[in-house]
Design a protein around this motif. Structure first.
Motif, PDB file in Angstrom:
ATOM      1  N   ASP A  55       0.810  -1.221   0.000  1.00 13.59           N
ATOM      2  CA  ASP A  55       0.000   0.000   0.000  1.00 13.59           C
ATOM      3  C   ASP A  55       0.840   1.267   0.000  1.00 13.59           C
ATOM      4  N   ALA A  56       2.147   1.157  -0.225  1.00 15.93           N
ATOM      5  CA  ALA A  56       3.054   2.303  -0.112  1.00 15.93           C
ATOM      6  C   ALA A  56       2.650   3.433  -1.061  1.00 15.93           C
ATOM      7  N   ILE A  57       2.795   4.669  -0.584  1.00 13.98           N
ATOM      8  CA  ILE A  57       2.486   5.867  -1.366  1.00 13.98           C
ATOM      9  C   ILE A  57       3.696   6.793  -1.324  1.00 13.98           C
ATOM     10  N   ASP A  58       4.225   7.150  -2.486  1.00 16.29           N
ATOM     11  CA  ASP A  58       5.388   8.031  -2.563  1.00 16.29           C
ATOM     12  C   ASP A  58       4.999   9.496  -2.697  1.00 16.29           C
ATOM     13  N   ALA A  59       3.902   9.779  -3.399  1.00 16.64           N
ATOM     14  CA  ALA A  59       3.516  11.164  -3.678  1.00 16.64           C
ATOM     15  C   ALA A  59       2.004  11.292  -3.688  1.00 16.64           C
ATOM     16  N   VAL A  60       1.511  12.409  -3.131  1.00 13.38           N
ATOM     17  CA  VAL A  60       0.077  12.698  -3.107  1.00 13.38           C
ATOM     18  C   VAL A  60      -0.179  13.934  -3.971  1.00 13.38           C
ATOM     19  N   PHE A  61      -1.089  13.800  -4.940  1.00 20.69           N
ATOM     20  CA  PHE A  61      -1.477  14.903  -5.827  1.00 20.69           C
ATOM     21  C   PHE A  61      -2.840  15.393  -5.324  1.00 20.69           C
ATOM     22  N   LEU A  62      -2.848  16.595  -4.731  1.00 24.80           N
ATOM     23  CA  LEU A  62      -3.883  16.970  -3.780  1.00 24.80           C
ATOM     24  C   LEU A  62      -4.590  18.267  -4.162  1.00 24.80           C
ATOM     25  N   ASP A  63      -5.934  18.219  -4.182  1.00 25.25           N
ATOM     26  CA  ASP A  63      -6.724  19.437  -4.372  1.00 25.25           C
ATOM     27  C   ASP A  63      -6.722  20.237  -3.072  1.00 25.25           C
ATOM     28  N   VAL A  64      -7.001  21.539  -3.163  1.00 24.83           N
ATOM     29  CA  VAL A  64      -7.044  22.379  -1.958  1.00 24.83           C
ATOM     30  C   VAL A  64      -8.434  22.372  -1.353  1.00 24.83           C
ATOM     31  N   HIS A  65      -9.446  22.846  -2.103  1.00 22.47           N
ATOM     32  CA  HIS A  65     -10.796  22.977  -1.562  1.00 22.47           C
ATOM     33  C   HIS A  65     -11.545  21.664  -1.662  1.00 22.47           C
ATOM     34  N   MET A  66     -11.854  21.086  -0.485  1.00 16.88           N
ATOM     35  CA  MET A  66     -12.672  19.882  -0.388  1.00 16.88           C
ATOM     36  C   MET A  66     -13.524  19.997   0.865  1.00 16.88           C
ATOM     37  N   GLY A  80       3.630  16.462  10.155  1.00 16.09           N
ATOM     38  CA  GLY A  80       4.035  15.946  11.454  1.00 16.09           C
ATOM     39  C   GLY A  80       4.461  14.492  11.422  1.00 16.09           C
ATOM     40  N   PHE A  81       4.338  13.821  10.268  1.00 19.03           N
ATOM     41  CA  PHE A  81       4.729  12.425  10.155  1.00 19.03           C
ATOM     42  C   PHE A  81       6.242  12.318  10.003  1.00 19.03           C
ATOM     43  N   ALA A  82       6.807  11.244  10.509  1.00 20.96           N
ATOM     44  CA  ALA A  82       8.253  11.031  10.367  1.00 20.96           C
ATOM     45  C   ALA A  82       8.630  10.755   8.917  1.00 20.96           C
ATOM     46  N   GLU A  83       7.787  10.037   8.186  1.00 21.51           N
ATOM     47  CA  GLU A  83       8.081   9.686   6.794  1.00 21.51           C
ATOM     48  C   GLU A  83       6.874  10.002   5.899  1.00 21.51           C
ATOM     49  N   PRO A  84       6.521  11.297   5.734  1.00 20.17           N
ATOM     50  CA  PRO A  84       5.344  11.623   4.919  1.00 20.17           C
ATOM     51  C   PRO A  84       5.634  11.464   3.434  1.00 20.17           C
ATOM     52  N   PRO A  85       4.587  11.226   2.628  1.00 25.22           N
ATOM     53  CA  PRO A  85       4.780  11.230   1.178  1.00 25.22           C
ATOM     54  C   PRO A  85       5.019  12.646   0.675  1.00 25.22           C
ATOM     55  N   LEU A  86       5.539  12.762  -0.537  1.00 19.11           N
ATOM     56  CA  LEU A  86       5.694  14.068  -1.172  1.00 19.11           C
ATOM     57  C   LEU A  86       4.319  14.626  -1.530  1.00 19.11           C
ATOM     58  N   ILE A  87       4.197  15.952  -1.501  1.00 23.74           N
ATOM     59  CA  ILE A  87       2.911  16.598  -1.782  1.00 23.74           C
ATOM     60  C   ILE A  87       3.026  17.479  -3.023  1.00 23.74           C
ATOM     61  N   VAL A  88       2.099  17.274  -3.973  1.00 23.74           N
ATOM     62  CA  VAL A  88       1.924  18.168  -5.119  1.00 23.74           C
ATOM     63  C   VAL A  88       0.481  18.653  -5.080  1.00 23.74           C
ATOM     64  N   PHE A  89       0.271  19.962  -4.997  1.00 17.91           N
ATOM     65  CA  PHE A  89      -1.090  20.498  -5.019  1.00 17.91           C
ATOM     66  C   PHE A  89      -1.548  20.657  -6.463  1.00 17.91           C
ATOM     67  N   VAL A  90      -2.787  20.227  -6.723  1.00 16.46           N
ATOM     68  CA  VAL A  90      -3.413  20.379  -8.037  1.00 16.46           C
ATOM     69  C   VAL A  90      -4.760  21.043  -7.796  1.00 16.46           C
ATOM     70  N   THR A  91      -4.896  22.323  -8.126  1.00 21.48           N
ATOM     71  CA  THR A  91      -6.057  23.093  -7.711  1.00 21.48           C
ATOM     72  C   THR A  91      -6.391  24.195  -8.709  1.00 21.48           C
ATOM     73  N   ALA A  92      -7.627  24.664  -8.640  1.00 22.12           N
ATOM     74  CA  ALA A  92      -8.057  25.788  -9.482  1.00 22.12           C
ATOM     75  C   ALA A  92      -7.802  27.130  -8.807  1.00 22.12           C
TER      76      ALA A  92
END
Length: 251
Positions: A55-66, A80-92
């Motif tokens: 179930d490993a996740i390397d990167a999260v492609f994330l909307d802002v408004h939800m 705050g996680f010791a090993e968080p995934p990378l974050i890419v925001f994808v938003t309008a």
């Protein structure tokens, strides 16, 4: 290759994002989540299974408004996680880019999503994952710190590090010959390396006392030179720094 999680409450946008991610050869797997709460559950499950787990996740492609927990809230929780995934925001929405990068986002992609712009975000995330050492904050303090560059692990002596710069959940280690990005918060390095003569001089900088070349006071502002760079010293750290330098023998 990256294992990606796309998060968007609008089904058409989520399906389009998953289609574009799946078409990128650097993406090994792309899954979708319809809100940030579901995404958080998946990320927690991924972390429990370990880096090589199914179930490993390397990167999260994330909307802002939800609805409910939004994308920025999720990013704050992950920071705050010791090993968080990378974050890419994808938003309008253009207005949240500064907050996103303050939270350590790799990139900020605006909708409507262009394939070439998303490909650039994937490239950045893949490059950062390759060149970043994933160091556990629970590891003992070694004399050398492992860092990765282009798939090759190098060992940087802690005594060679002149100063450290905060980059969100990452830290950039500076030596007199170069710099290296590692995935560990500055606060963890401050606690670990204080006995080795490292001191916080600013919310963004940790310096090795042994490498400080000069301390300056100019119109009430304090700065120092270390490793060929000039760094500002915040008022709350200036007094402690001067006292430490006066007490420390110089060679």
């Amino acid at each position: 290759m990256l294992r990606a999680l796309a998060v968007d409450d609008e089904r058409p946008s989520l399906e389009e994002l998953l289609y574009l991610l799946s078409a990128d050869p650097r993406i090994a797997d792309a899954q979708g989540a319809g809100d940030a709460t579901e995404a958080l559950r998946r990320i927690n499950r991924a972390l429990e299974s370990g880096p090589g787990g199914p179930d490993a996740i390397d990167a999260v492609f994330l909307d802002v408004h939800m609805p409910g927990l939004d994308g920025l809230d999720l990013a704050r929780l992950l920071s705050g996680f010791a090993e968080p995934p990378l974050i890419v925001f994808v938003t309008a929405h253009e207005d949240f880019a500064v907050q996103a990068f303050d939270l350590g986002a790799v990139d900020y992609v605006l909708k409507p999503v262009r394939a070439e712009r998303l490909a650039e975000a994937v490239r950045r995330a893949a490059h950062l994952r390759r060149t970043t050492a994933r160091i556990s904050v629970s590891e003992p303090d070694p004399d050398c710190l492992p860092v990765e560059l282009g798939g090759v692990t190098r060992f940087v002596p802690v005594d060679d590090i002149t100063h450290v710069e905060a980059r969100g959940d990452y830290a950039r280690l500076h030596t007199r010959t170069g710099s290296h990005l590692v995935r560990i918060p500055l606060s963890a390095l401050e606690e670990r390396w204080r006995p080795r003569g490292f001191v916080r001089v600013h919310r963004r900088h940790l310096v090795a006392l042994r490498h400080i070349d000069e301390l300056r006071l100019d119109a009430g502002a304090v700065s120092l030179r270390v490793g060929g760079e000039e760094l500002q010293v915040s008022r709350r750290h200036a007094r402690e720094l001067r006292e430490l330098l006066l007490r420390r023998p110089r060679h």
